[in-house]
Design a protein around this motif. Structure first.
Motif, PDB file in Angstrom:
ATOM      1  N   MET A  24       0.816  -1.206   0.000  1.00  0.00           N
ATOM      2  CA  MET A  24       0.000   0.000   0.000  1.00  0.00           C
ATOM      3  C   MET A  24       0.854   1.261   0.000  1.00  0.00           C
ATOM      4  O   MET A  24       0.458   2.284  -0.562  1.00  0.00           O
ATOM      5  CB  MET A  24      -0.914   0.018   1.242  1.00  0.00           C
ATOM      6  CG  MET A  24      -2.071  -0.938   1.188  1.00  0.00           C
ATOM      7  SD  MET A  24      -3.217  -0.598  -0.172  1.00  0.00           S
ATOM      8  CE  MET A  24      -3.623   1.100   0.137  1.00  0.00           C
ATOM      9  N   LEU A  25       2.039   1.193   0.596  1.00  0.00           N
ATOM     10  CA  LEU A  25       2.869   2.389   0.755  1.00  0.00           C
ATOM     11  C   LEU A  25       3.788   2.643  -0.430  1.00  0.00           C
ATOM     12  O   LEU A  25       4.118   3.789  -0.734  1.00  0.00           O
ATOM     13  CB  LEU A  25       3.696   2.264   2.035  1.00  0.00           C
ATOM     14  CG  LEU A  25       2.897   2.239   3.351  1.00  0.00           C
ATOM     15  CD1 LEU A  25       3.802   1.886   4.514  1.00  0.00           C
ATOM     16  CD2 LEU A  25       2.230   3.588   3.588  1.00  0.00           C
ATOM     17  N   VAL A  26       4.228   1.594  -1.099  1.00  0.00           N
ATOM     18  CA  VAL A  26       5.199   1.721  -2.201  1.00  0.00           C
ATOM     19  C   VAL A  26       4.517   1.291  -3.500  1.00  0.00           C
ATOM     20  O   VAL A  26       3.912   0.219  -3.563  1.00  0.00           O
ATOM     21  CB  VAL A  26       6.434   0.828  -1.933  1.00  0.00           C
ATOM     22  CG1 VAL A  26       7.416   0.914  -3.090  1.00  0.00           C
ATOM     23  CG2 VAL A  26       7.107   1.228  -0.626  1.00  0.00           C
ATOM     24  N   PRO A  27       4.617   2.092  -4.571  1.00  0.00           N
ATOM     25  CA  PRO A  27       5.323   3.386  -4.675  1.00  0.00           C
ATOM     26  C   PRO A  27       4.400   4.579  -4.539  1.00  0.00           C
ATOM     27  O   PRO A  27       4.803   5.699  -4.824  1.00  0.00           O
ATOM     28  CB  PRO A  27       5.876   3.313  -6.095  1.00  0.00           C
ATOM     29  CG  PRO A  27       4.804   2.592  -6.847  1.00  0.00           C
ATOM     30  CD  PRO A  27       4.193   1.595  -5.896  1.00  0.00           C
ATOM     31  N   GLU A  28       3.140   4.364  -4.146  1.00  0.00           N
ATOM     32  CA  GLU A  28       2.161   5.444  -4.128  1.00  0.00           C
ATOM     33  C   GLU A  28       2.594   6.586  -3.213  1.00  0.00           C
ATOM     34  O   GLU A  28       2.499   7.756  -3.571  1.00  0.00           O
ATOM     35  CB  GLU A  28       0.806   4.891  -3.664  1.00  0.00           C
ATOM     36  CG  GLU A  28      -0.312   5.905  -3.673  1.00  0.00           C
ATOM     37  CD  GLU A  28      -0.793   6.245  -5.061  1.00  0.00           C
ATOM     38  OE1 GLU A  28      -1.387   7.317  -5.222  1.00  0.00           O
ATOM     39  OE2 GLU A  28      -0.558   5.443  -5.988  1.00  0.00           O
ATOM     40  N   ILE A  29       3.089   6.247  -2.030  1.00  0.00           N
ATOM     41  CA  ILE A  29       3.417   7.283  -1.052  1.00  0.00           C
ATOM     42  C   ILE A  29       4.916   7.406  -0.846  1.00  0.00           C
ATOM     43  O   ILE A  29       5.447   8.503  -0.674  1.00  0.00           O
ATOM     44  CB  ILE A  29       2.726   6.966   0.292  1.00  0.00           C
ATOM     45  CG1 ILE A  29       1.218   6.858   0.080  1.00  0.00           C
ATOM     46  CG2 ILE A  29       3.046   8.013   1.327  1.00  0.00           C
ATOM     47  CD1 ILE A  29       0.473   6.406   1.289  1.00  0.00           C
ATOM     48  N   ALA A  30       5.606   6.303  -0.859  1.00  0.00           N
ATOM     49  CA  ALA A  30       7.041   6.305  -0.577  1.00  0.00           C
ATOM     50  C   ALA A  30       7.767   5.463  -1.611  1.00  0.00           C
ATOM     51  O   ALA A  30       7.160   4.665  -2.332  1.00  0.00           O
ATOM     52  CB  ALA A  30       7.305   5.770   0.830  1.00  0.00           C
ATOM     53  N   ASP A  31       9.096   5.675  -1.677  1.00  0.00           N
ATOM     54  CA  ASP A  31       9.922   4.865  -2.580  1.00  0.00           C
ATOM     55  C   ASP A  31      10.366   3.571  -1.916  1.00  0.00           C
ATOM     56  O   ASP A  31      10.776   2.630  -2.599  1.00  0.00           O
ATOM     57  CB  ASP A  31      11.145   5.666  -3.020  1.00  0.00           C
ATOM     58  CG  ASP A  31      10.746   6.830  -3.909  1.00  0.00           C
ATOM     59  OD1 ASP A  31       9.878   6.640  -4.766  1.00  0.00           O
ATOM     60  OD2 ASP A  31      11.287   7.934  -3.727  1.00  0.00           O
ATOM     61  N   SER A  32      10.333   3.529  -0.607  1.00  0.00           N
ATOM     62  CA  SER A  32      10.650   2.283   0.094  1.00  0.00           C
ATOM     63  C   SER A  32       9.862   2.237   1.387  1.00  0.00           C
ATOM     64  O   SER A  32       9.468   3.279   1.932  1.00  0.00           O
ATOM     65  CB  SER A  32      12.151   2.186   0.404  1.00  0.00           C
ATOM     66  OG  SER A  32      12.498   3.067   1.458  1.00  0.00           O
ATOM     67  N   ALA A  33       9.608   1.038   1.861  1.00  0.00           N
ATOM     68  CA  ALA A  33       8.910   0.840   3.132  1.00  0.00           C
ATOM     69  C   ALA A  33       9.476  -0.402   3.797  1.00  0.00           C
ATOM     70  O   ALA A  33       9.792  -1.388   3.118  1.00  0.00           O
ATOM     71  CB  ALA A  33       7.406   0.702   2.923  1.00  0.00           C
ATOM     72  N   ASP A  34       9.613  -0.337   5.106  1.00  0.00           N
ATOM     73  CA  ASP A  34      10.243  -1.407   5.873  1.00  0.00           C
ATOM     74  C   ASP A  34       9.425  -1.610   7.137  1.00  0.00           C
ATOM     75  O   ASP A  34       9.328  -0.703   7.973  1.00  0.00           O
ATOM     76  CB  ASP A  34      11.683  -0.980   6.209  1.00  0.00           C
ATOM     77  CG  ASP A  34      12.514  -2.116   6.786  1.00  0.00           C
ATOM     78  OD1 ASP A  34      11.974  -3.223   6.906  1.00  0.00           O
ATOM     79  OD2 ASP A  34      13.683  -1.882   7.107  1.00  0.00           O
ATOM     80  N   ALA A  85       7.903  -0.649  14.270  1.00  0.00           N
ATOM     81  CA  ALA A  85       7.854   0.610  13.532  1.00  0.00           C
ATOM     82  C   ALA A  85       7.874   0.326  12.040  1.00  0.00           C
ATOM     83  O   ALA A  85       8.262  -0.756  11.592  1.00  0.00           O
ATOM     84  CB  ALA A  85       9.019   1.511  13.917  1.00  0.00           C
ATOM     85  N   VAL A  86       7.431   1.338  11.280  1.00  0.00           N
ATOM     86  CA  VAL A  86       7.510   1.311   9.822  1.00  0.00           C
ATOM     87  C   VAL A  86       8.428   2.453   9.398  1.00  0.00           C
ATOM     88  O   VAL A  86       8.253   3.593   9.852  1.00  0.00           O
ATOM     89  CB  VAL A  86       6.122   1.479   9.176  1.00  0.00           C
ATOM     90  CG1 VAL A  86       6.240   1.487   7.656  1.00  0.00           C
ATOM     91  CG2 VAL A  86       5.194   0.361   9.621  1.00  0.00           C
ATOM     92  N   VAL A  87       9.414   2.151   8.555  1.00  0.00           N
ATOM     93  CA  VAL A  87      10.348   3.155   8.051  1.00  0.00           C
ATOM     94  C   VAL A  87      10.048   3.380   6.575  1.00  0.00           C
ATOM     95  O   VAL A  87      10.049   2.438   5.785  1.00  0.00           O
ATOM     96  CB  VAL A  87      11.809   2.695   8.234  1.00  0.00           C
ATOM     97  CG1 VAL A  87      12.761   3.786   7.746  1.00  0.00           C
ATOM     98  CG2 VAL A  87      12.081   2.343   9.690  1.00  0.00           C
ATOM     99  N   LEU A  88       9.769   4.641   6.214  1.00  0.00           N
ATOM    100  CA  LEU A  88       9.495   4.997   4.825  1.00  0.00           C
ATOM    101  C   LEU A  88      10.530   6.013   4.354  1.00  0.00           C
ATOM    102  O   LEU A  88      10.942   6.882   5.129  1.00  0.00           O
ATOM    103  CB  LEU A  88       8.103   5.607   4.671  1.00  0.00           C
ATOM    104  CG  LEU A  88       6.925   4.728   5.090  1.00  0.00           C
ATOM    105  CD1 LEU A  88       6.488   5.091   6.500  1.00  0.00           C
ATOM    106  CD2 LEU A  88       5.760   4.905   4.145  1.00  0.00           C
ATOM    107  N   THR A  89      10.945   5.915   3.092  1.00  0.00           N
ATOM    108  CA  THR A  89      11.917   6.860   2.546  1.00  0.00           C
ATOM    109  C   THR A  89      11.463   7.349   1.180  1.00  0.00           C
ATOM    110  O   THR A  89      10.651   6.712   0.513  1.00  0.00           O
ATOM    111  CB  THR A  89      13.306   6.219   2.398  1.00  0.00           C
ATOM    112  OG1 THR A  89      13.249   5.199   1.386  1.00  0.00           O
ATOM    113  CG2 THR A  89      13.782   5.622   3.710  1.00  0.00           C
ATOM    114  N   ARG A  90      12.016   8.504   0.796  1.00  0.00           N
ATOM    115  CA  ARG A  90      11.846   9.030  -0.551  1.00  0.00           C
ATOM    116  C   ARG A  90      13.208   9.365  -1.132  1.00  0.00           C
ATOM    117  O   ARG A  90      14.097   9.852  -0.426  1.00  0.00           O
ATOM    118  CB  ARG A  90      10.960  10.284  -0.549  1.00  0.00           C
ATOM    119  CG  ARG A  90       9.476   9.964  -0.563  1.00  0.00           C
ATOM    120  CD  ARG A  90       8.641  11.196  -0.769  1.00  0.00           C
ATOM    121  NE  ARG A  90       7.217  10.859  -0.861  1.00  0.00           N
ATOM    122  CZ  ARG A  90       6.254  11.751  -0.965  1.00  0.00           C
ATOM    123  NH1 ARG A  90       6.550  13.046  -0.995  1.00  0.00           N
ATOM    124  NH2 ARG A  90       4.992  11.374  -1.050  1.00  0.00           N
TER     125      ARG A  90
END
Length: 692
Positions: free
Chosen positions: A297-307, A415-420
């Motif tokens: 759900m998070l990649v790539p709509e909101i972030a370039d990576s999700a962990d 936790a969830v780590v998101l990056t751009r």
């Protein structure tokens, strides 16, 4: 009627051309007619014909007053005629008869005019009052629009040079109106996409068709530091011959509206994403699958990576919580860029969270945190083989990161780590709100999956501990049985058991506890223990069900179960069978005939009715007794009677190996996944009579 004061005398200048008046042809048709001194019509213009409908051949030589003037205005018309014949010119609003009989209000300029005999006649120049009013209002509106409108307006010639510019456009461009005149747009606002706009203007001039809502973008001297957007419309100015006189340009600054629409579209997209997340996250109660759905759900709509990372202490059993303190496990991750060191980011890896690190603060405080370029390496402070390369990657390729704690029911799960990446804008406030909401929802789904996984493991452990590993060998019977849960993710309360009694007889039991999960499995275990205990004390079937009914009632008002208990005598071959609200057992004769027991069905255990009666059923050598739970015969689109007919068909071939018979029954009645747990117990009497 509105008669004005007489105007000064005008020279008697008869028109040499009668008809449409040039540029007024379409805008304001001017009707003209002349009479001689006696009031007879001498001349009737084409415009008069268009406005009033009369043809010249129908009017020439006729009395103007009787033909065109309403009877009630004849005296007034006579007065006006005398004044005009005396040399005055008057203006007024008078009704004129149309050819079809109705009257048209017309504003007239009535002046003296010499007739062919040299006497003084009358010339009337008239326009339809409504047309005059429309033109007056239109001219006033146009002038007001051009001078007062907030819309930028400009007139440009065929060479696309400004001829007139209103103050609104001057303010938009940051250039005085006088600074526009004689110049082309490329000279006034070079920072806008004027080359494209001028090309479109030329197309408007060539085709003679308007063009609406063309987007202009760029920067002007009015705001050199901000990109703006305009909605531009161009309309050609043509004369009566179709010659291009130029064009009108209108510009509306839509920068704020476009930004608002963009924000609204983003908000709609985010609401849609949240709705989609509700449908896509938590589709199963599998913990790892739920974490993968969060990443998707998070990649790539909101972030370039999700962990997605979870604390080891919330994953393991209670006794393992202390040993996993401070450790996190990566449940799912997505780093789609080719240069990412994904070898160190695979799902399933674990690492120790350093004390005092950013990660520890996020989990401990339960609040999100944003990191930028210089802080990014602190995300992975480890000293493993790939950690140095990972920190270099973060520092060189990632623009920003957001750490969001996974908190559910007041407990931090991880936790969830998101990056751009560098080529993407940092997370804005709307992004952060959406991310935090998605992670909050994901935390509940992950916690549900975590608790379900724990409960399921406990239920499976309990069920395995309570289930019989293998059926015992008993005198006079050949046995086989199966238990099929409704799904691999859930256990229920269906069970069967075979008890070798001390006197050589055999107890056969099958039951179904209402509900699923660890509670149903626990109740099933209690009932199984009660049956085994009472069976070894020679409690008969009806008495057994009485005792089980009391045991279920002691567990609570909402508990309920069904059961069949049978005792087989190897000497007589008979079975004594009692039922407690359970589907009737089937008896298959050696010749393949199938009968279902029609004795007292009894009431379910836990209802307190305690109406249980035993039925003696003889089993011939080679005959088969079939016990089953309702999940075998119930199915979507199939009632119990139909299910029992299908079971009877599957049991016809009684001479085959018992395992094959059981497989055939399950294959016929359960061609697809069952909606409920299924338990089946088959007991075939040995061909030879057993000795006591």
């Amino acid at each position: 009627m509105d008669i004005h004061e007489p105007m000064s005398k005008l020279p008697d200048q008869p028109l040499t051309v009668v008809g449409y008046a040039g540029v007024l042809r379409d805008l304001l048709p001017v009707a003209l007619w002349r009479t001689d001194a006696g009031g007879r019509i001498l001349e009737w213009s084409l415009a008069a014909q268009d406005v009033l409908g009369h043809l010249p051949e129908d009017l020439l030589g006729r009395d103007v007053r009787r033909t065109l003037v309403p009877e009630g205005n004849w005296e007034l018309a006579e007065q006006l005629s005398r004044r005009v014949l005396a040399g005055e010119t008057v203006v007024g609003t008078l009704p004129v008869r149309h050819r079809d009989g109705h009257f048209v209000a017309m504003e007239m300029w009535i002046c003296p005019s010499a007739d062919p005999q040299g006497e003084t006649g009358v010339m009337a120049i008239a326009v339809e009052t409504s047309a005059v009013l429309r033109m007056r209002d239109s001219l006033a509106a146009m002038e007001g629009l051009f001078t007062q409108s907030p819309i930028g307006l400009a007139m440009l010639g065929p060479d696309l040079r400004y001829q007139r510019v209103n103050d609104a456009l001057a303010r938009m461009n940051g250039v005085p109106a006088a600074g526009h005149l004689g110049k082309r747009p490329t000279e006034v606002v070079p920072g806008v996409n004027v080359e494209v706009l001028e090309s479109l203007m030329r197309e408007v001039l060539q085709r003679g068709e308007a063009m609406v809502d063309v987007r202009g973008t760029g920067r002007t001297p009015a705001e050199p530091g901000r990109d703006r957007m305009w909605s531009c419309s161009f309309a050609p100015l043509l004369d009566i011959t179709g010659r291009r006189l130029g064009l009108i340009a209108s510009l509306i600054d839509i920068s704020d509206q476009e930004e608002a629409r963009s924000q609204a579209r983003r908000a709609e997209g985010r609401f849609a994403l949240l709705a989609d997340a509700g449908a896509r996250i938590g589709t199963t109660l599998d913990l790892r699958r739920t974490a993968e759905e969060v990443v998707q759900m998070l990649v790539p709509e909101i972030a370039d990576s999700a962990d997605v990372q979870l604390l080891e202490e919330v994953l393991g059993p209670d006794e393992a919580a202390e040993s996993g303190k401070g450790m996190v496990r990566r449940m799912a991750a997505s780093f789609p860029e080719a240069g990412a060191p994904t070898a160190t980011l695979v799902a399933g890896t674990t690492y120790q969270v350093p004390l005092g690190s950013v990660y520890e603060r996020v989990i401990a405080d339960g609040r999100p945190m944003d990191l930028f370029r210089s802080d990014l390496p602190t995300l992975f402070p480890g000293t493993g083989p790939g950690d140095g390369r990972l920190r270099d990657y973060l520092g060189s390729r990632i623009r920003c990161a957001r750490l969001v704690p996974l908190v559910a029911r007041g407990r931090a799960l991880g936790a969830v780590v998101l990056t751009r990446m560098r080529d993407r804008e940092p997370f804005d406030e709307l992004d952060k709100v959406l991310i935090d909401e998605l992670v909050a929802r994901a935390a509940l789904n992950i916690d549900n999956a975590r608790m379900y996984t724990g409960q399921r493991e406990a239920a499976l452990t309990l069920q395995r501990s309570l289930s019989i590993a293998a059926l015992p060998e008993v005198t006079g019977l050949e046995l086989t049985g199966r238990y099929l849960p409704a799904s691999c993710h859930e256990v229920g309360g269906d069970w069967f058991d075979v008890i070798a009694l001390p006197d050589g007889r055999t107890g056969l039991v099958i039951g179904d506890v209402m509900g699923h999960g660890i509670h149903a499995a626990a109740v099933m275990g209690q009932l199984r223990t009660v049956v085994r205990t009472l069976a070894r004390h020679h409690v008969p079937p009806a008495g057994m069900l009485h005792s089980l009914d009391a045991a279920v009632a002691d567990l609570g008002e909402n508990e309920m179960a069904t059961c069949v208990y049978a005792v087989h005598d190897p000497v007589s071959g008979d079975c004594l069978i009692a039922r407690a609200g359970h589907p009737p057992p089937a008896v298959v004769a050696p010749d393949g005939a199938v009968d279902f027991l029609d004795g007292s069905p009894g009431t379910p255990l836990g209802t307190g009715c305690a109406e249980f009666r035993a039925e003696r059923v003889p089993l011939e050598p080679g005959a088969l007794l079939v016990l089953y739970t309702d999940g075998l015969i119930e199915a979507r689109g199939r009632d119990l009677d139909e299910g029992m007919r299908e079971l009877a068909i599957a049991l016809r071939y009684v001479d085959r190996p018992l395992e094959d018979t059981c497989d055939r029954v399950l294959a016929r009645l359960l061609p697809s996944a069952a909606r409920d747990d299924v338990a089946v117990l088959l007991a075939r009497r040995s061909p030879r009579r057993a000795a006591r």
